[in-house]
Design an enzyme around this catalytic site. Structure first.
Site, short mmCIF file in Angstrom:
data_model
loop_
_atom_site.label_atom_id
_atom_site.label_comp_id
_atom_site.label_asym_id
_atom_site.label_seq_id
_atom_site.Cartn_x
_atom_site.Cartn_y
_atom_site.Cartn_z
N HIS A 107 5.86 -20.66 30.14
CA HIS A 107 5.42 -22.01 30.45
C HIS A 107 4.44 -22.50 29.38
O HIS A 107 3.84 -21.70 28.66
CB HIS A 107 4.75 -22.04 31.83
CG HIS A 107 5.69 -21.69 32.96
ND1 HIS A 107 5.62 -22.29 34.20
CD2 HIS A 107 6.72 -20.81 33.04
CE1 HIS A 107 6.56 -21.80 34.99
NE2 HIS A 107 7.23 -20.89 34.31
N GLU A 109 1.45 -23.80 29.41
CA GLU A 109 0.08 -23.31 29.51
C GLU A 109 -0.01 -21.86 29.04
O GLU A 109 -0.95 -21.47 28.33
CB GLU A 109 -0.43 -23.42 30.96
CG GLU A 109 -0.50 -24.85 31.47
CD GLU A 109 0.76 -25.31 32.19
OE1 GLU A 109 0.65 -26.11 33.12
OE2 GLU A 109 1.88 -24.86 31.81
N CYS A 134 2.12 -25.79 37.37
CA CYS A 134 2.80 -25.23 38.54
C CYS A 134 1.97 -24.07 39.09
O CYS A 134 1.00 -23.61 38.47
CB CYS A 134 4.20 -24.75 38.15
SG CYS A 134 4.20 -23.31 37.07
N CYS A 137 1.51 -21.03 36.74
CA CYS A 137 0.51 -21.18 35.68
C CYS A 137 -0.91 -21.18 36.23
O CYS A 137 -1.83 -20.67 35.58
CB CYS A 137 0.76 -22.46 34.89
SG CYS A 137 2.24 -22.35 33.87
#
Length: 301
Positions: A107, A109, A134, A137
């Site tokens: 992801h 992040e 999300c 993360c």
């Protein structure tokens, strides 16, 4: 893997929008061969020039970060920037791997955070991202040594504490882990390396020694030898919730991209692992074969 040319084309299209901040940053990235990091002195100079705070500047840079995304599955571009204690900006973007399971995705992040970790940053103050993080993360960020003070900034909402997104959080302290991700750690293990060990293997072993695996006690690192003879490494980053953990190959591939080396062919992939309750060998072998068309050189420690 999408080539550096594709990233350059996205950045060129973005620069055509005539945003002076974006144009200044893209010019700087071009000068540094598209290494997706801005040093603190450059960040400070832009903040003065455009009368922006560091966070405001990072928010303006999110479309640039998203240009580094690799999205053969979703075609959905997420960009993230983390601000280190040093003041440096580290860019990240979602990375998807065609032919592999969804679980292997990085992801945005995670991409930016691991970029900073591998670059030697010791703490993060802010995460700036163009979409709300999300749950995966949020849990990953809860492993950081600054989780209690970390601020999350979105285009529509700034200055949010991480724990407003993750109330009643479960994390490393619940499992009695005192030194967490980004803390200075002792080497995971000590090993004698004689002169017969080649440089790439040595780098893989060193990456394994510096990996973070307080829950499984299984330490692993990957070293990729590129065609330009540069060696890019990744090391395992574990998480209290287990599933958000990042294996070393994904970190190495992400770091290669953020260094502006997406076009460099990988000649060798070496993994060093001191396994305990788990092993990344089989999944790493499969990904190296699928993505790089190479055999994995495996060193059991």
């Amino acid at each position: 893997m999408p080539t550096l040319k594709a990233i350059q084309q996205r950045l060129t299209q973005l620069a055509e929008q005539q945003n002076p901040i974006v144009q200044s940053v893209i010019s700087q990235l071009t000068q540094q061969q598209f290494h997706a990091r801005l040093e603190a002195n450059f960040v400070a100079s832009l903040c003065r020039q455009f009368n922006k705070t560091a966070v405001e500047l990072a928010l303006a840079c999110l479309p640039i970060a998203a240009c580094y995304a690799k999205t053969p599955v979703s075609h959905f571009y997420v960009g993230a920037i983390v601000i280190g204690q040093s003041g440096d900006f580290y860019f990240g973007a979602n990375q998807e791997f065609e032919g592999e399971s969804m679980a292997q995705t990085i992801h945005a992040e995670q991409s930016a955070i691991s970029h900073a970790w591998l670059a030697g940053e010791t703490a993060l103050s802010d995460v700036i991202v163009n979409y709300t993080p999300c749950g995966h993360c949020r849990q990953f960020m809860n492993e950081l040594n600054t989780a209690n003070t970390l601020k999350i900034h979105l285009p529509h909402s700034q200055e949010n504490a991480l724990h407003t997104y993750l109330p009643d959080a479960f994390g490393p302290k619940d499992l009695h882990i005192e030194k967490v991700l980004f803390d200075k750690q002792s080497l995971a293990f000590v090993i004698e390396m004689d002169s017969s060990i080649d440089k790439v293997s040595r780098k893989a072993i060193e990456a394994a020694q510096q990996s973070y695996a307080p829950y499984s006690g299984s330490f692993s690192g990957v070293a990729l030898l590129l065609a330009n003879q540069q060696i890019v490494c990744g090391r395992y980053a574990e998480n209290a919730a287990f599933n958000p953990s990042l294996p070393p190959l994904q970190l190495a591939l992400n770091y290669q991209r953020m260094l502006g080396l997406a076009d460099e062919k990988v000649l060798r992939a070496v993994m060093a692992e001191k396994s305990n309750t788990i092993s990344h060998r089989s999944s790493t072998e499969a990904m190296v074969n699928t993505l790089l068309n190479l055999p994995l050189e495996y060193i059991a420690l």
